[in-house]
Design a protein around this motif. Sequence first.
Motif, PDB file in Angstrom:
ATOM      1  N   ALA A 117      70.205  69.138  33.844  1.00  0.00           N
ATOM      2  CA  ALA A 117      70.842  70.041  34.797  1.00  0.00           C
ATOM      3  C   ALA A 117      69.829  70.650  35.766  1.00  0.00           C
ATOM      4  O   ALA A 117      70.110  70.812  36.964  1.00  0.00           O
ATOM      5  CB  ALA A 117      71.584  71.141  34.051  1.00  0.00           C
ATOM      6  N   GLN A 118      68.655  70.989  35.260  1.00  0.00           N
ATOM      7  CA  GLN A 118      67.627  71.586  36.116  1.00  0.00           C
ATOM      8  C   GLN A 118      67.144  70.587  37.168  1.00  0.00           C
ATOM      9  O   GLN A 118      66.934  70.955  38.332  1.00  0.00           O
ATOM     10  CB  GLN A 118      66.445  72.054  35.261  1.00  0.00           C
ATOM     11  N   GLN A 119      66.991  69.339  36.778  1.00  0.00           N
ATOM     12  CA  GLN A 119      66.566  68.316  37.727  1.00  0.00           C
ATOM     13  C   GLN A 119      67.640  68.066  38.787  1.00  0.00           C
ATOM     14  O   GLN A 119      67.329  67.859  39.961  1.00  0.00           O
ATOM     15  CB  GLN A 119      66.242  67.028  36.974  1.00  0.00           C
ATOM     16  N   LYS A 120      68.900  68.108  38.374  1.00  0.00           N
ATOM     17  CA  LYS A 120      69.983  67.934  39.336  1.00  0.00           C
ATOM     18  C   LYS A 120      70.021  69.086  40.335  1.00  0.00           C
ATOM     19  O   LYS A 120      70.222  68.883  41.539  1.00  0.00           O
ATOM     20  CB  LYS A 120      71.322  67.830  38.602  1.00  0.00           C
ATOM     21  N   GLU A 121      69.815  70.291  39.828  1.00  0.00           N
ATOM     22  CA  GLU A 121      69.803  71.455  40.708  1.00  0.00           C
ATOM     23  C   GLU A 121      68.656  71.356  41.700  1.00  0.00           C
ATOM     24  O   GLU A 121      68.805  71.685  42.890  1.00  0.00           O
ATOM     25  CB  GLU A 121      69.662  72.734  39.874  1.00  0.00           C
ATOM     26  N   SER A 122      67.511  70.890  41.238  1.00  0.00           N
ATOM     27  CA  SER A 122      66.362  70.698  42.117  1.00  0.00           C
ATOM     28  C   SER A 122      66.671  69.658  43.187  1.00  0.00           C
ATOM     29  O   SER A 122      66.280  69.818  44.361  1.00  0.00           O
ATOM     30  CB  SER A 122      65.148  70.273  41.298  1.00  0.00           C
ATOM     31  N   LEU A 123      67.392  68.621  42.815  1.00  0.00           N
ATOM     32  CA  LEU A 123      67.756  67.582  43.760  1.00  0.00           C
ATOM     33  C   LEU A 123      68.705  68.112  44.829  1.00  0.00           C
ATOM     34  O   LEU A 123      68.553  67.814  46.022  1.00  0.00           O
ATOM     35  CB  LEU A 123      68.400  66.411  43.016  1.00  0.00           C
ATOM     36  N   ILE A 124      69.685  68.923  44.421  1.00  0.00           N
ATOM     37  CA  ILE A 124      70.607  69.523  45.384  1.00  0.00           C
ATOM     38  C   ILE A 124      69.848  70.392  46.384  1.00  0.00           C
ATOM     39  O   ILE A 124      70.106  70.356  47.597  1.00  0.00           O
ATOM     40  CB  ILE A 124      71.688  70.342  44.653  1.00  0.00           C
ATOM     41  N   LYS A 125      68.880  71.175  45.887  1.00  0.00           N
ATOM     42  CA  LYS A 125      68.080  72.021  46.769  1.00  0.00           C
ATOM     43  C   LYS A 125      67.241  71.192  47.723  1.00  0.00           C
ATOM     44  O   LYS A 125      67.053  71.551  48.892  1.00  0.00           O
ATOM     45  CB  LYS A 125      67.193  72.939  45.930  1.00  0.00           C
ATOM     46  N   GLN A 126      66.726  70.081  47.226  1.00  0.00           N
ATOM     47  CA  GLN A 126      65.916  69.187  48.052  1.00  0.00           C
ATOM     48  C   GLN A 126      66.749  68.610  49.198  1.00  0.00           C
ATOM     49  O   GLN A 126      66.299  68.567  50.348  1.00  0.00           O
ATOM     50  CB  GLN A 126      65.364  68.054  47.184  1.00  0.00           C
ATOM     51  N   LEU A 127      67.951  68.194  48.891  1.00  0.00           N
ATOM     52  CA  LEU A 127      68.840  67.667  49.916  1.00  0.00           C
ATOM     53  C   LEU A 127      69.268  68.758  50.897  1.00  0.00           C
ATOM     54  O   LEU A 127      69.357  68.526  52.109  1.00  0.00           O
ATOM     55  CB  LEU A 127      70.057  67.024  49.258  1.00  0.00           C
ATOM     56  N   TYR A 128      69.517  69.938  50.369  1.00  0.00           N
ATOM     57  CA  TYR A 128      69.916  71.077  51.214  1.00  0.00           C
ATOM     58  C   TYR A 128      68.811  71.408  52.209  1.00  0.00           C
ATOM     59  O   TYR A 128      69.061  71.660  53.391  1.00  0.00           O
ATOM     60  CB  TYR A 128      70.235  72.286  50.334  1.00  0.00           C
ATOM     61  N   ALA A 129      67.573  71.399  51.734  1.00  0.00           N
ATOM     62  CA  ALA A 129      66.434  71.703  52.605  1.00  0.00           C
ATOM     63  C   ALA A 129      66.297  70.676  53.720  1.00  0.00           C
ATOM     64  O   ALA A 129      65.810  70.989  54.814  1.00  0.00           O
ATOM     65  CB  ALA A 129      65.153  71.763  51.780  1.00  0.00           C
ATOM     66  N   ALA A 130      66.740  69.455  53.450  1.00  0.00           N
ATOM     67  CA  ALA A 130      66.670  68.397  54.459  1.00  0.00           C
ATOM     68  C   ALA A 130      67.803  68.480  55.470  1.00  0.00           C
ATOM     69  O   ALA A 130      67.779  67.785  56.490  1.00  0.00           O
ATOM     70  CB  ALA A 130      66.693  67.035  53.774  1.00  0.00           C
TER      71      ALA A 130
END
Length: 233
Positions: free
Chosen positions: A184-197
């Motif tokens: 779950a933590q890795q998925k949340e990090s991925l969502i944030k990464q995409l959001y930042a882009a």
Amino acid sequence: MPSKLERFYCWACELIYHELAWAYDLISWLVSFGRWHRWQMVALDYLVGTNILELGFGTGTLMSQILQRGYQIVGIDLSPQMQQVAKAKMARRGQSFSGVLAKGQNLPFPAAQFHTIVATFPASYILTPETLSECVRVLKQPAGPKSTYQQNLPGRLVIVGAWVSLQRSWLQNLIPLFYGEPDAQQKESLIKQLYAAGLSARFVSVVDAWAEVSVIVAELRSWELQGGQYGEE
């Protein structure tokens, strides 16, 4: 430091994408127990608009199916050998081949060109800041008022098979390098990464027999659709 098994896996992938490109369809069929192309076709359910870009089109299987459904599509792949295999496959099907030798980190297209960018079972380059930035650049921006959303869909990035979860533990233990799911933590990090882009993302899991295939659906944040609240389905 990567383990010997992981280093072997990376070496094997490099070989399959180049010298053994002619055998890619067979190898992918074997490691997925015959489901690989079926998993690729999951992407068809998430296309929007008419102009499609495929990143890493490989042997051209998905590109061929997208063309067959009436979309306009161009693809990029960095492997000359894959380009040759895909071109030959599509020629046998009477289809025109629109493949470009290029990297996802440097797309040779003008801005706001595509409604959907799609990638299936991509390598790690797909989630680098450089690739995501290029995807945002070439995706079409929606036009008109938000009330006409259905007629003005925002550009969309669709990633199928970033991970595949197996429903049978013995299979997971047998081939751990090919399959698995982030926590779950890795998925949340991925969502944030995409959001930042510049993308609002959600995860979808598509169940196919003994496997769950991941789909990442990421749309331009132009309007912060649905209040920007995205999560898992």
